[in-house]
Scaffold this motif. Structure first.
Motif, short mmCIF file in Angstrom:
data_model
loop_
_atom_site.label_atom_id
_atom_site.label_comp_id
_atom_site.label_asym_id
_atom_site.label_seq_id
_atom_site.Cartn_x
_atom_site.Cartn_y
_atom_site.Cartn_z
N UNK A 152 0.83 -1.20 0.00
CA UNK A 152 0.00 0.00 0.00
C UNK A 152 0.87 1.26 0.00
N UNK A 153 1.92 1.23 0.81
CA UNK A 153 2.83 2.37 0.84
C UNK A 153 3.48 2.55 -0.53
N UNK A 154 3.93 1.43 -1.10
CA UNK A 154 4.53 1.47 -2.43
C UNK A 154 3.60 2.14 -3.44
N UNK A 155 2.35 1.72 -3.41
CA UNK A 155 1.40 2.26 -4.37
C UNK A 155 1.26 3.77 -4.23
N UNK A 156 1.11 4.22 -3.00
CA UNK A 156 0.96 5.66 -2.78
C UNK A 156 2.23 6.40 -3.17
N UNK A 157 3.35 5.78 -2.82
CA UNK A 157 4.63 6.42 -3.17
C UNK A 157 4.76 6.61 -4.67
N UNK A 158 4.51 5.55 -5.42
CA UNK A 158 4.67 5.66 -6.87
C UNK A 158 3.62 6.55 -7.50
N UNK B 168 5.03 5.87 -16.57
CA UNK B 168 5.71 5.23 -17.70
C UNK B 168 7.22 5.51 -17.65
N UNK B 169 7.55 6.77 -17.45
CA UNK B 169 8.97 7.16 -17.41
C UNK B 169 9.70 6.39 -16.33
N UNK B 170 9.08 6.34 -15.16
CA UNK B 170 9.70 5.64 -14.04
C UNK B 170 9.90 4.17 -14.39
N UNK B 171 8.90 3.59 -15.02
CA UNK B 171 9.01 2.18 -15.40
C UNK B 171 10.08 1.94 -16.45
N UNK B 172 10.28 2.92 -17.31
CA UNK B 172 11.23 2.72 -18.41
C UNK B 172 12.66 2.93 -17.98
N UNK B 173 12.89 3.88 -17.10
CA UNK B 173 14.28 4.15 -16.71
C UNK B 173 14.75 3.13 -15.68
N UNK B 174 13.98 2.88 -14.68
CA UNK B 174 14.31 1.77 -13.78
C UNK B 174 13.09 0.87 -13.75
N UNK B 175 13.30 -0.39 -13.64
CA UNK B 175 12.12 -1.26 -13.55
C UNK B 175 12.11 -1.99 -12.21
N UNK B 176 11.39 -1.40 -11.29
CA UNK B 176 11.28 -2.01 -9.98
C UNK B 176 9.84 -2.40 -9.67
N UNK B 177 8.93 -1.60 -10.15
CA UNK B 177 7.54 -1.80 -9.78
C UNK B 177 6.97 -3.03 -10.47
N UNK B 178 6.06 -3.69 -9.81
CA UNK B 178 5.41 -4.86 -10.39
C UNK B 178 4.27 -4.41 -11.29
N UNK B 179 3.93 -5.27 -12.22
CA UNK B 179 2.86 -4.95 -13.16
C UNK B 179 1.53 -4.69 -12.46
#
Lengths: 198, 198
Positions: A152-158, B168-179
DNA sequence: TAAATAATCTAACACTGTTAAGCAAAGGTA
DNA sequence: TACCTTTGCTTAACAGTGTTAGATTATTTA
Protein backbone atom coordinates in the motif's frame (compact mmCIF):
# COMPACT_ATOMS: atom_id res chain seq x y z
CA UNK A 1 54.90 14.81 4.79
CA UNK A 2 52.40 17.68 4.74
CA UNK A 3 53.30 18.24 1.11
CA UNK A 4 51.66 14.92 0.32
CA UNK A 5 48.45 16.28 1.75
CA UNK A 6 48.77 19.44 -0.26
CA UNK A 7 49.23 17.43 -3.43
CA UNK A 8 46.24 15.25 -2.60
CA UNK A 9 44.24 18.41 -1.99
CA UNK A 10 45.30 19.74 -5.36
CA UNK A 11 44.24 16.51 -7.02
CA UNK A 12 40.93 16.83 -5.31
CA UNK A 13 40.68 20.37 -6.61
CA UNK A 14 41.09 19.39 -10.23
CA UNK A 15 38.60 16.59 -9.70
CA UNK A 16 36.10 19.16 -8.51
CA UNK A 17 37.09 21.46 -11.33
CA UNK A 18 36.25 18.74 -13.82
CA UNK A 19 32.80 18.36 -12.31
CA UNK A 20 32.26 22.10 -12.09
CA UNK A 21 33.40 22.62 -15.68
CA UNK A 22 31.00 19.88 -16.76
CA UNK A 23 27.89 21.46 -15.30
CA UNK A 24 29.04 24.83 -16.59
CA UNK A 25 29.19 23.47 -20.12
CA UNK A 26 25.86 21.70 -19.72
CA UNK A 27 24.21 24.85 -18.39
CA UNK A 28 25.55 26.82 -21.32
CA UNK A 29 25.06 24.35 -24.15
CA UNK A 30 23.12 21.34 -22.89
CA UNK A 31 24.06 17.75 -22.21
CA UNK A 32 24.59 16.92 -25.84
CA UNK A 33 27.41 19.45 -26.08
CA UNK A 34 29.36 18.01 -23.17
CA UNK A 35 32.61 16.49 -24.44
CA UNK A 36 35.85 15.44 -22.82
CA UNK A 37 37.85 17.92 -24.89
CA UNK A 38 35.57 20.78 -23.90
CA UNK A 39 35.93 19.90 -20.25
CA UNK A 40 39.70 19.74 -20.70
CA UNK A 41 39.72 23.13 -22.39
CA UNK A 42 37.79 24.65 -19.51
CA UNK A 43 40.16 23.34 -16.84
CA UNK A 44 43.16 24.18 -19.04
CA UNK A 45 44.40 20.65 -19.54
CA UNK A 46 44.24 18.15 -22.38
CA UNK A 47 41.58 15.48 -22.53
CA UNK A 48 43.57 12.41 -21.40
CA UNK A 49 44.27 13.70 -17.89
CA UNK A 50 40.54 13.57 -17.13
CA UNK A 51 40.95 9.81 -17.22
CA UNK A 52 43.25 10.07 -14.21
CA UNK A 53 40.29 11.30 -12.21
CA UNK A 54 37.37 9.49 -13.84
CA UNK A 55 37.30 6.14 -15.57
CA UNK A 56 35.30 7.56 -18.47
CA UNK A 57 32.66 10.09 -19.38
CA UNK A 58 29.89 8.06 -17.79
CA UNK A 59 31.74 8.14 -14.48
CA UNK A 60 31.56 11.93 -14.54
CA UNK A 61 27.83 11.82 -15.19
CA UNK A 62 27.41 9.26 -12.44
CA UNK A 63 29.20 11.46 -9.94
CA UNK A 64 27.07 14.45 -10.91
CA UNK A 65 24.02 12.25 -10.51
CA UNK A 66 25.14 11.22 -7.06
CA UNK A 67 25.75 14.82 -6.03
CA UNK A 68 22.30 15.68 -7.31
CA UNK A 69 20.73 13.11 -5.04
CA UNK A 70 22.72 14.40 -2.10
CA UNK A 71 21.47 17.94 -2.72
CA UNK A 72 17.91 16.71 -3.11
CA UNK A 73 18.17 14.76 0.13
CA UNK A 74 19.35 17.84 2.00
CA UNK A 75 16.54 19.96 0.63
CA UNK A 76 14.03 17.36 1.73
CA UNK A 77 15.56 17.20 5.18
CA UNK A 78 15.13 20.94 5.42
CA UNK A 79 11.54 20.69 4.24
CA UNK A 80 10.79 18.23 7.01
CA UNK A 81 12.37 20.45 9.64
CA UNK A 82 10.09 23.34 8.73
CA UNK A 83 6.86 21.51 9.64
CA UNK A 84 5.63 19.28 12.40
CA UNK A 85 2.54 17.66 10.89
CA UNK A 86 3.55 14.63 8.80
CA UNK A 87 1.09 15.42 6.01
CA UNK A 88 2.44 18.94 5.78
CA UNK A 89 5.96 17.57 5.87
CA UNK A 90 5.25 15.26 2.96
CA UNK A 91 3.70 18.03 0.93
CA UNK A 92 6.72 20.21 1.64
CA UNK A 93 9.01 17.38 0.58
CA UNK A 94 7.31 17.05 -2.77
CA UNK A 95 7.41 20.79 -3.19
CA UNK A 96 11.14 20.67 -2.44
CA UNK A 97 11.48 17.95 -5.09
CA UNK A 98 9.58 20.14 -7.53
CA UNK A 99 11.65 23.22 -6.80
CA UNK A 100 14.88 21.27 -7.01
CA UNK A 101 13.97 19.98 -10.47
CA UNK A 102 13.83 23.53 -11.83
CA UNK A 103 16.49 25.15 -9.67
CA UNK A 104 18.93 22.40 -10.69
CA UNK A 105 17.41 21.55 -14.04
CA UNK A 106 20.57 20.02 -15.43
CA UNK A 107 21.08 17.78 -12.43
CA UNK A 108 17.48 16.64 -12.53
CA UNK A 109 17.89 15.78 -16.20
CA UNK A 110 20.87 13.54 -15.62
CA UNK A 111 19.29 12.04 -12.50
CA UNK A 112 16.03 11.10 -14.13
CA UNK A 113 16.98 10.80 -17.78
CA UNK A 114 14.81 13.53 -19.20
CA UNK A 115 16.37 14.32 -22.55
CA UNK A 116 19.63 12.66 -21.66
CA UNK A 117 20.90 9.47 -23.14
CA UNK A 118 23.67 8.37 -20.84
CA UNK A 119 24.22 6.18 -17.84
CA UNK A 120 21.31 3.77 -17.40
CA UNK A 121 21.08 4.04 -13.65
CA UNK A 122 23.43 1.17 -12.96
CA UNK A 123 24.77 1.44 -9.45
CA UNK A 124 22.03 2.03 -6.90
CA UNK A 125 24.32 3.51 -4.28
CA UNK A 126 22.93 4.70 -0.90
CA UNK A 127 23.12 8.38 -1.82
CA UNK A 128 20.76 7.71 -4.65
CA UNK A 129 18.33 5.75 -2.56
CA UNK A 130 18.14 8.25 0.26
CA UNK A 131 15.56 10.74 -1.10
CA UNK A 132 13.35 7.87 -2.17
CA UNK A 133 13.57 6.35 1.29
CA UNK A 134 12.76 9.65 2.95
CA UNK A 135 9.57 9.99 0.96
CA UNK A 136 8.65 6.36 1.46
CA UNK A 137 9.13 6.59 5.22
CA UNK A 138 7.08 9.74 5.47
CA UNK A 139 4.23 8.21 3.50
CA UNK A 140 4.39 5.15 5.72
CA UNK A 141 4.11 7.44 8.73
CA UNK A 142 0.98 9.11 7.41
CA UNK A 143 -0.86 5.95 6.50
CA UNK A 144 -2.89 4.66 9.47
CA UNK A 145 -1.59 1.48 11.04
CA UNK A 146 -4.44 -0.73 9.89
CA UNK A 147 -3.74 0.02 6.20
CA UNK A 148 0.02 0.09 6.52
CA UNK A 149 1.22 -2.75 4.28
CA UNK A 150 4.36 -2.47 2.20
CA UNK A 151 2.37 -2.75 -0.98
CA UNK A 152 0.00 0.00 0.00
CA UNK A 153 2.83 2.37 0.84
CA UNK A 154 4.53 1.47 -2.43
CA UNK A 155 1.40 2.26 -4.37
CA UNK A 156 0.96 5.66 -2.78
CA UNK A 157 4.63 6.42 -3.17
CA UNK A 158 4.67 5.66 -6.87
CA UNK A 159 1.44 7.49 -7.45
CA UNK A 160 2.84 10.68 -5.92
CA UNK A 161 6.13 10.29 -7.67
CA UNK A 162 4.45 9.72 -11.01
CA UNK A 163 2.41 12.88 -10.80
CA UNK A 164 5.36 15.00 -9.82
CA UNK A 165 7.90 13.47 -12.17
CA UNK A 166 5.41 13.38 -15.02
CA UNK A 167 4.54 17.02 -14.59
CA UNK A 168 8.22 17.95 -14.43
CA UNK A 169 9.07 15.92 -17.52
CA UNK A 170 6.25 17.51 -19.45
CA UNK A 171 7.37 20.95 -18.38
CA UNK A 172 10.96 20.28 -19.34
CA UNK A 173 10.44 18.80 -22.78
CA UNK A 174 7.80 21.22 -23.93
CA UNK A 175 6.86 24.36 -22.10
CA UNK A 176 3.24 25.17 -22.58
CA UNK A 177 1.73 25.04 -19.15
CA UNK A 178 1.58 28.13 -17.02
CA UNK A 179 3.22 28.26 -13.61
CA UNK A 180 -0.07 28.77 -11.83
CA UNK A 181 -1.53 25.72 -13.49
CA UNK A 182 1.47 23.63 -12.54
CA UNK A 183 1.01 24.57 -8.91
CA UNK A 184 -2.70 23.85 -9.25
CA UNK A 185 -2.12 20.41 -10.77
CA UNK A 186 0.51 19.61 -8.19
CA UNK A 187 -1.59 20.74 -5.24
CA UNK A 188 -4.71 19.02 -6.58
CA UNK A 189 -3.07 15.71 -7.27
CA UNK A 190 -0.69 15.46 -4.34
CA UNK A 191 -3.26 16.86 -1.95
CA UNK A 192 -5.79 14.33 -3.18
CA UNK A 193 -3.43 11.42 -2.81
CA UNK A 194 -2.32 12.49 0.65
CA UNK A 195 -5.95 12.88 1.72
CA UNK A 196 -6.69 9.41 0.40
CA UNK A 197 -3.98 7.90 2.57
CA UNK A 198 -5.50 8.74 5.92
CA UNK B 1 5.02 7.13 -68.14
CA UNK B 2 4.14 4.27 -65.81
CA UNK B 3 7.83 3.60 -65.32
CA UNK B 4 8.09 6.96 -63.57
CA UNK B 5 5.51 5.78 -61.11
CA UNK B 6 7.38 2.54 -60.58
CA UNK B 7 10.55 4.46 -59.86
CA UNK B 8 8.75 6.78 -57.46
CA UNK B 9 7.31 3.73 -55.74
CA UNK B 10 10.81 2.27 -55.44
CA UNK B 11 12.04 5.52 -53.92
CA UNK B 12 9.20 5.38 -51.47
CA UNK B 13 10.22 1.82 -50.66
CA UNK B 14 13.77 2.70 -49.72
CA UNK B 15 12.45 5.61 -47.67
CA UNK B 16 10.34 3.16 -45.73
CA UNK B 17 13.27 0.77 -45.56
CA UNK B 18 15.35 3.48 -43.92
CA UNK B 19 12.69 4.01 -41.29
CA UNK B 20 12.18 0.28 -40.76
CA UNK B 21 15.92 -0.33 -40.49
CA UNK B 22 16.14 2.48 -37.95
CA UNK B 23 13.58 1.04 -35.54
CA UNK B 24 15.10 -2.40 -36.05
CA UNK B 25 18.47 -1.12 -34.91
CA UNK B 26 16.94 0.78 -32.01
CA UNK B 27 14.99 -2.28 -30.89
CA UNK B 28 18.16 -4.37 -31.01
CA UNK B 29 20.68 -1.94 -29.58
CA UNK B 30 18.89 1.17 -28.30
CA UNK B 31 18.73 4.74 -29.53
CA UNK B 32 22.33 5.47 -28.71
CA UNK B 33 23.48 2.83 -31.18
CA UNK B 34 21.54 4.28 -34.10
CA UNK B 35 23.95 5.64 -36.69
CA UNK B 36 23.68 6.60 -40.33
CA UNK B 37 26.25 4.00 -41.35
CA UNK B 38 24.40 1.24 -39.52
CA UNK B 39 21.16 2.18 -41.23
CA UNK B 40 22.97 2.19 -44.57
CA UNK B 41 24.45 -1.24 -43.86
CA UNK B 42 21.03 -2.64 -43.10
CA UNK B 43 19.45 -1.35 -46.31
CA UNK B 44 22.58 -2.38 -48.23
CA UNK B 45 23.63 1.07 -49.32
CA UNK B 46 26.26 3.54 -48.19
CA UNK B 47 25.53 6.31 -45.74
CA UNK B 48 25.30 9.33 -48.07
CA UNK B 49 22.26 8.08 -50.00
CA UNK B 50 20.17 8.39 -46.83
CA UNK B 51 20.53 12.13 -47.29
CA UNK B 52 18.58 11.83 -50.53
CA UNK B 53 15.58 10.76 -48.49
CA UNK B 54 16.08 12.66 -45.22
CA UNK B 55 17.76 15.99 -44.60
CA UNK B 56 19.67 14.58 -41.63
CA UNK B 57 19.47 12.13 -38.77
CA UNK B 58 17.03 14.31 -36.85
CA UNK B 59 14.63 14.21 -39.79
CA UNK B 60 14.50 10.43 -39.48
CA UNK B 61 13.75 10.67 -35.79
CA UNK B 62 11.11 13.29 -36.48
CA UNK B 63 9.37 11.09 -38.99
CA UNK B 64 9.40 8.15 -36.58
CA UNK B 65 7.98 10.48 -33.95
CA UNK B 66 5.19 11.52 -36.29
CA UNK B 67 4.37 7.92 -37.13
CA UNK B 68 4.27 7.15 -33.43
CA UNK B 69 1.64 9.82 -32.85
CA UNK B 70 -0.40 8.52 -35.75
CA UNK B 71 -0.37 5.01 -34.29
CA UNK B 72 -1.27 6.34 -30.86
CA UNK B 73 -4.14 8.33 -32.32
CA UNK B 74 -5.54 5.26 -34.04
CA UNK B 75 -5.35 3.19 -30.87
CA UNK B 76 -7.21 5.90 -28.99
CA UNK B 77 -9.85 6.06 -31.66
CA UNK B 78 -10.33 2.34 -31.27
CA UNK B 79 -10.54 2.67 -27.49
CA UNK B 80 -13.32 5.21 -27.87
CA UNK B 81 -15.24 2.99 -30.25
CA UNK B 82 -15.30 0.16 -27.73
CA UNK B 83 -17.28 2.07 -25.10
CA UNK B 84 -20.25 4.39 -24.98
CA UNK B 85 -19.92 6.08 -21.60
CA UNK B 86 -17.53 9.05 -21.84
CA UNK B 87 -15.86 8.28 -18.51
CA UNK B 88 -15.22 4.72 -19.62
CA UNK B 89 -14.00 5.99 -22.96
CA UNK B 90 -11.50 8.28 -21.29
CA UNK B 91 -10.24 5.52 -19.06
CA UNK B 92 -9.85 3.26 -22.09
CA UNK B 93 -7.96 6.01 -23.89
CA UNK B 94 -5.45 6.34 -21.10
CA UNK B 95 -5.12 2.60 -20.97
CA UNK B 96 -4.46 2.62 -24.71
CA UNK B 97 -1.80 5.27 -24.12
CA UNK B 98 -0.29 3.10 -21.42
CA UNK B 99 -0.28 -0.03 -23.55
CA UNK B 100 1.14 1.83 -26.53
CA UNK B 101 4.05 3.07 -24.44
CA UNK B 102 5.18 -0.48 -23.74
CA UNK B 103 4.10 -2.16 -26.96
CA UNK B 104 6.01 0.50 -28.90
CA UNK B 105 8.57 1.35 -26.28
CA UNK B 106 11.07 2.73 -28.76
CA UNK B 107 8.53 5.02 -30.38
CA UNK B 108 7.34 6.29 -27.02
CA UNK B 109 10.93 7.05 -26.08
CA UNK B 110 11.54 9.21 -29.11
CA UNK B 111 8.10 10.82 -28.83
CA UNK B 112 8.46 11.85 -25.21
CA UNK B 113 12.20 12.05 -24.78
CA UNK B 114 12.68 9.35 -22.18
CA UNK B 115 16.35 8.50 -22.40
CA UNK B 116 16.71 10.09 -25.80
CA UNK B 117 18.60 13.23 -26.52
CA UNK B 118 17.53 14.27 -29.98
CA UNK B 119 14.95 16.46 -31.64
CA UNK B 120 13.61 18.98 -29.16
CA UNK B 121 10.01 18.77 -30.28
CA UNK B 122 10.29 21.58 -32.77
CA UNK B 123 7.49 21.30 -35.31
CA UNK B 124 4.14 20.83 -33.62
CA UNK B 125 2.48 19.30 -36.69
CA UNK B 126 -1.20 18.22 -36.58
CA UNK B 127 -0.35 14.53 -36.34
CA UNK B 128 1.45 15.24 -33.12
CA UNK B 129 -1.35 17.31 -31.67
CA UNK B 130 -4.10 14.85 -32.46
CA UNK B 131 -3.83 12.43 -29.52
CA UNK B 132 -3.57 15.36 -27.12
CA UNK B 133 -6.67 16.91 -28.63
CA UNK B 134 -8.59 13.66 -28.41
CA UNK B 135 -7.92 13.40 -24.71
CA UNK B 136 -8.62 17.05 -24.11
CA UNK B 137 -11.96 16.87 -25.91
CA UNK B 138 -13.01 13.78 -24.03
CA UNK B 139 -12.17 15.36 -20.70
CA UNK B 140 -14.11 18.46 -21.71
CA UNK B 141 -17.06 16.22 -22.50
CA UNK B 142 -17.02 14.63 -19.07
CA UNK B 143 -16.77 17.83 -17.09
CA UNK B 144 -20.24 19.23 -16.31
CA UNK B 145 -21.14 22.39 -18.14
CA UNK B 146 -21.06 24.68 -15.11
CA UNK B 147 -17.39 23.84 -14.41
CA UNK B 148 -16.30 23.64 -18.03
CA UNK B 149 -13.73 26.41 -18.40
CA UNK B 150 -10.64 25.99 -20.57
CA UNK B 151 -8.39 26.32 -17.56
CA UNK B 152 -10.24 23.62 -15.64
CA UNK B 153 -10.05 21.19 -18.55
CA UNK B 154 -6.36 21.99 -18.96
CA UNK B 155 -5.72 21.26 -15.31
CA UNK B 156 -7.46 17.90 -15.42
CA UNK B 157 -5.76 17.04 -18.69
CA UNK B 158 -2.27 17.73 -17.39
CA UNK B 159 -2.96 15.98 -14.13
CA UNK B 160 -3.96 12.79 -15.93
CA UNK B 161 -1.12 13.04 -18.37
CA UNK B 162 1.39 13.62 -15.60
CA UNK B 163 0.38 10.52 -13.71
CA UNK B 164 0.47 8.33 -16.77
CA UNK B 165 3.62 9.74 -18.31
CA UNK B 166 5.37 9.85 -14.97
CA UNK B 167 4.56 6.25 -14.24
CA UNK B 168 5.71 5.23 -17.70
CA UNK B 169 8.97 7.16 -17.41
CA UNK B 170 9.70 5.64 -14.04
CA UNK B 171 9.01 2.18 -15.40
CA UNK B 172 11.23 2.72 -18.41
CA UNK B 173 14.28 4.15 -16.71
CA UNK B 174 14.31 1.77 -13.78
CA UNK B 175 12.12 -1.26 -13.55
CA UNK B 176 11.28 -2.01 -9.98
CA UNK B 177 7.54 -1.80 -9.78
CA UNK B 178 5.41 -4.86 -10.39
CA UNK B 179 2.86 -4.95 -13.16
CA UNK B 180 -0.01 -5.35 -10.76
CA UNK B 181 1.07 -2.30 -8.83
CA UNK B 182 1.34 -0.26 -11.99
CA UNK B 183 -2.22 -1.11 -12.89
CA UNK B 184 -3.23 -0.30 -9.33
CA UNK B 185 -1.53 3.09 -9.36
CA UNK B 186 -2.96 3.85 -12.76
CA UNK B 187 -6.50 2.85 -11.88
CA UNK B 188 -6.35 4.63 -8.53
CA UNK B 189 -5.01 7.89 -9.85
CA UNK B 190 -6.86 8.11 -13.14
CA UNK B 191 -10.05 6.82 -11.58
CA UNK B 192 -9.76 9.38 -8.84
CA UNK B 193 -9.17 12.25 -11.21
CA UNK B 194 -12.01 11.22 -13.48
CA UNK B 195 -14.33 10.94 -10.48
CA UNK B 196 -13.30 14.41 -9.37
CA UNK B 197 -14.30 15.88 -12.71
CA UNK B 198 -17.97 15.16 -12.49
C1' DT C 1 74.18 15.82 -9.87
C1' DA C 2 71.92 11.40 -11.37
C1' DA C 3 68.13 8.27 -11.21
C1' DA C 4 63.39 7.50 -10.49
C1' DT C 5 58.88 8.91 -10.42
C1' DA C 6 55.03 11.66 -11.39
C1' DA C 7 52.49 14.83 -14.40
C1' DT C 8 51.23 16.03 -18.71
C1' DC C 9 50.98 16.09 -23.75
C1' DT C 10 51.00 14.38 -28.64
C1' DA C 11 49.39 11.10 -31.74
C1' DA C 12 46.58 7.79 -32.91
C1' DC C 13 42.33 4.52 -33.30
C1' DA C 14 37.74 3.75 -34.28
C1' DC C 15 33.75 5.81 -34.36
C1' DT C 16 30.09 9.71 -35.24
C1' DG C 17 27.14 13.08 -38.74
C1' DT C 18 27.67 15.25 -42.98
C1' DT C 19 29.37 17.05 -47.55
C1' DA C 20 31.85 17.20 -52.07
C1' DA C 21 33.67 15.02 -55.88
C1' DG C 22 33.73 11.38 -59.01
C1' DC C 23 32.32 7.20 -61.42
C1' DA C 24 29.18 4.35 -63.95
C1' DA C 25 24.96 3.13 -65.81
C1' DA C 26 20.59 4.68 -67.79
C1' DG C 27 17.82 7.85 -70.47
C1' DG C 28 16.86 10.96 -74.02
C1' DT C 29 18.16 13.24 -78.42
C1' DA C 30 20.52 14.01 -82.85
C1' DT D 1 24.65 4.48 -83.56
C1' DA D 2 26.97 8.46 -81.18
C1' DC D 3 26.71 11.88 -77.93
C1' DC D 4 25.06 14.29 -73.96
C1' DT D 5 22.66 14.64 -69.73
C1' DT D 6 20.71 12.97 -65.87
C1' DT D 7 20.34 9.67 -62.15
C1' DG D 8 22.13 6.46 -58.63
C1' DC D 9 25.54 5.43 -55.95
C1' DT D 10 30.25 5.25 -54.03
C1' DT D 11 34.69 6.82 -52.34
C1' DA D 12 37.11 10.20 -49.80
C1' DA D 13 37.22 13.58 -46.82
C1' DC D 14 36.21 17.02 -42.75
C1' DA D 15 35.41 17.96 -38.17
C1' DG D 16 33.89 16.14 -34.30
C1' DT D 17 33.35 12.28 -30.58
C1' DG D 18 35.39 8.85 -26.48
C1' DT D 19 39.48 6.56 -25.37
C1' DT D 20 44.32 4.58 -25.19
C1' DA D 21 49.52 4.14 -25.79
C1' DG D 22 53.81 6.25 -26.04
C1' DA D 23 56.76 9.99 -25.63
C1' DT D 24 58.03 14.07 -23.15
C1' DT D 25 58.64 17.13 -19.59
C1' DA D 26 58.83 18.36 -14.73
C1' DT D 27 59.42 17.09 -10.03
C1' DT D 28 60.99 14.47 -6.32
C1' DT D 29 64.25 11.32 -4.27
C1' DA D 30 68.82 9.30 -3.46
Amino acid sequence: MASKDRILRLKDDTRNNILAASIDIVKEEGWQALSMRKIADKIEYTAPIIYEYFANKDAILNELTRQGYVKLGNLMQQAISEHSDPAQQLEAMWLAYWNFAFAEKELYQVMYGVEVNCCAMQNMCPDIQKPMNMLWDKIEEIIPADKRTEEYVDTKYYTCWSVVHGLISINMTRKLTSDEMNKQVLKDAIGGIIASMK
